[in-house]
Design an enzyme around this catalytic site. Structure first.
Site, PDB file in Angstrom:
ATOM      1  N   HIS A 142       0.856  -1.184   0.000  1.00 48.94           N
ATOM      2  CA  HIS A 142       0.000   0.000   0.000  1.00 48.94           C
ATOM      3  C   HIS A 142       0.890   1.231   0.000  1.00 48.94           C
ATOM      4  O   HIS A 142       2.115   1.137   0.141  1.00 48.94           O
ATOM      5  CB  HIS A 142      -0.915   0.014   1.226  1.00 48.94           C
ATOM      6  CG  HIS A 142      -2.118  -0.881   1.100  1.00 48.94           C
ATOM      7  ND1 HIS A 142      -3.090  -0.686   0.152  1.00 48.94           N
ATOM      8  CD2 HIS A 142      -2.496  -1.969   1.816  1.00 48.94           C
ATOM      9  CE1 HIS A 142      -4.025  -1.614   0.278  1.00 48.94           C
ATOM     10  NE2 HIS A 142      -3.684  -2.405   1.274  1.00 48.94           N
ATOM     11  N   ASP A 170       0.925   6.449  -4.284  1.00 49.95           N
ATOM     12  CA  ASP A 170      -0.095   5.977  -5.224  1.00 49.95           C
ATOM     13  C   ASP A 170      -0.317   6.976  -6.359  1.00 49.95           C
ATOM     14  O   ASP A 170      -0.360   6.601  -7.537  1.00 49.95           O
ATOM     15  CB  ASP A 170      -1.426   5.752  -4.503  1.00 49.95           C
ATOM     16  CG  ASP A 170      -1.452   4.487  -3.663  1.00 49.95           C
ATOM     17  OD1 ASP A 170      -0.482   3.708  -3.722  1.00 49.95           O
ATOM     18  OD2 ASP A 170      -2.451   4.273  -2.955  1.00 49.95           O
TER      19      ASP A 170
END
Length: 389
Positions: A142, A170
């Site tokens: 993540h 991200d």
């Protein structure tokens, strides 16, 4: 940029196999700039973005925003008919974006070497955490993990790693890097006529964001630590609490800005202390903090509104979305969905482009199939088999 056109990428066709945030945000940027984006979604495993809690007419507000300006084809990629359907789609598309772990698309028969046969000009972008090879290629991750391994987290914060309000790895390390890579590949295709496989890794994108710090470390300097550098708390460049529990952002580093700042807080003699090396300004920061804490954010905003010295209020997101600067630039857009008024942020690269809220799952399945030449009987058969919804 003309407000008449959809955007600079009008005419490009994109197949998006991604879910959640990194891939969909990349395809959102492409769609906002005019590309026709068709999402390939599982009819049995809905994108979790559709299930987030804030709802508009029963639909996820996040989905309505991140997946705006896109079409939805509900297709079970494990169905026997799926491979041929995707190949027919690929033959008519410029770009394919996928976010599966390495090897998944190959097992489905949809990897780049297989699909290149249907379209030699296909630009095939694989967006993953760690890339298509290397010891971590198949490891789950993540945003927090990519920031940790990239070194960015090691010197963020004053004394210990802190979490950002948004997903830096991200979005900046993944989504935007993917869009840059895709646009570069499109430019190259103009001369070569050929597509290519783009291997974009979020961890690498995060690592590359260490642009300034890595330059020093690469020359033998010690790795930066929290609260020791000019821009991470080692100087008076920082956030300061106000009397009402809000914060003021002070970035008055340059001497001309520092002088204006210290004059504004009635401490002009402190400007000389601002020249001390990073790590030796803790006393000065404490004194600044005491002064800022004497007044509310409203008072400080009024004082600094007319001064050009890199000092701004820390706004809540609702305040930021109502700020005259962003409103004047067209970054805040109002639209209606299912009779309800909603606000979305525009694409900063095509602020006046159209905004159509994210589609329902499979909303465009029949349209896409008919465009490919499927007849009514074939479409009915695909639906009956569960391959398409």
């Amino acid at each position: 940029m003309s407000t008449e056109a959809s955007g600079p990428l009008t005419g490009l066709k994109v197949l998006d196999f991604s879910t959640l945030l990194p891939g969909p945000f990349a395809s959102q940027l492409l769609a906002d700039m005019g590309a026709q984006v068709t999402r390939i979604e599982s009819p049995s495993r809905p994108d979790l973005l559709r299930q987030l809690s804030t709802r508009v007419g029963g639909e996820s507000a996040a989905h309505l925003t991140i997946n705006r300006n896109k079409r939805s084809l509900a297709l079970d990629l494990k169905a026997p008919q799926a491979s041929e359907l995707v190949r027919r789609l690929v033959a008519e598309h410029d770009i394919l974006l996928e976010q599966f772990r390495p090897g998944v698309m190959a097992r489905l028969g949809l990897d780049y070497p297989s699909l290149r046969e249907s379209n030699p000009g296909l630009i095939y972008c694989s967006l993953t955490g760690y890339g298509q090879n290397g010891p971590l290629a198949h490891r789950a991750g993540h945003d927090i993990n990519y920031l940790a391994l990239s070194g960015l987290a090691s010197y963020s914060g004053h004394t210990e790693p802190v979490l950002s309000g948004t997903q830096v790895a991200d979005l900046a390390g993944g989504s935007q890097q993917a869009v840059i890579a895709i646009l570069a590949a499109l430019f190259e295709r103009q001369s070569s006529g050929l597509g290519q496989h783009l291997d974009v890794a979020m961890a690498e994108g995060a690592l590359a964001l260490n642009a300034m710090a890595s330059a020093a470390v690469g020359c033998g300097a010690p790795a930066p630590r929290p609260g020791t550098e000019v821009l991470n708390g080692g100087s008076f460049y920082d956030y300061y609490a106000t009397a009402d529990g809000r914060y003021l952002a002070v970035g008055a580093l340059e001497p001309q800005f520092a002088l204006v700042f210290f004059q504004a807080i009635d401490r002009p003699n402190w400007a000389a202390h601002a020249l001390a090396p990073p790590g030796q300004q803790s006393e000065l920061k404490g004194e600044i903090a005491a002064v800022i804490a004497e007044q509310s954010l409203g008072v400080w905003r009024q004082k600094f509104a007319a001064l050009d010295c890199c000092v701004e209020p820390v706004l809540n997101l609702d305040e930021a979305m109502a700020h005259p600067q962003f409103v004047a630039r067209g970054m805040v857009r109002q639209l209606t969905h299912q009779g309800q008024s909603i606000t979305q942020l525009a694409c900063p690269l095509n602020r006046q482009g159209p905004i159509r809220p994210g589609a329902a799952l499979g909303q465009h399945s029949e349209t896409v199939l008919k465009e490919l030449g499927y007849g009514e009987a074939e479409i009915a058969e695909l639906k009956a088999s569960g391959a398409v919804a």
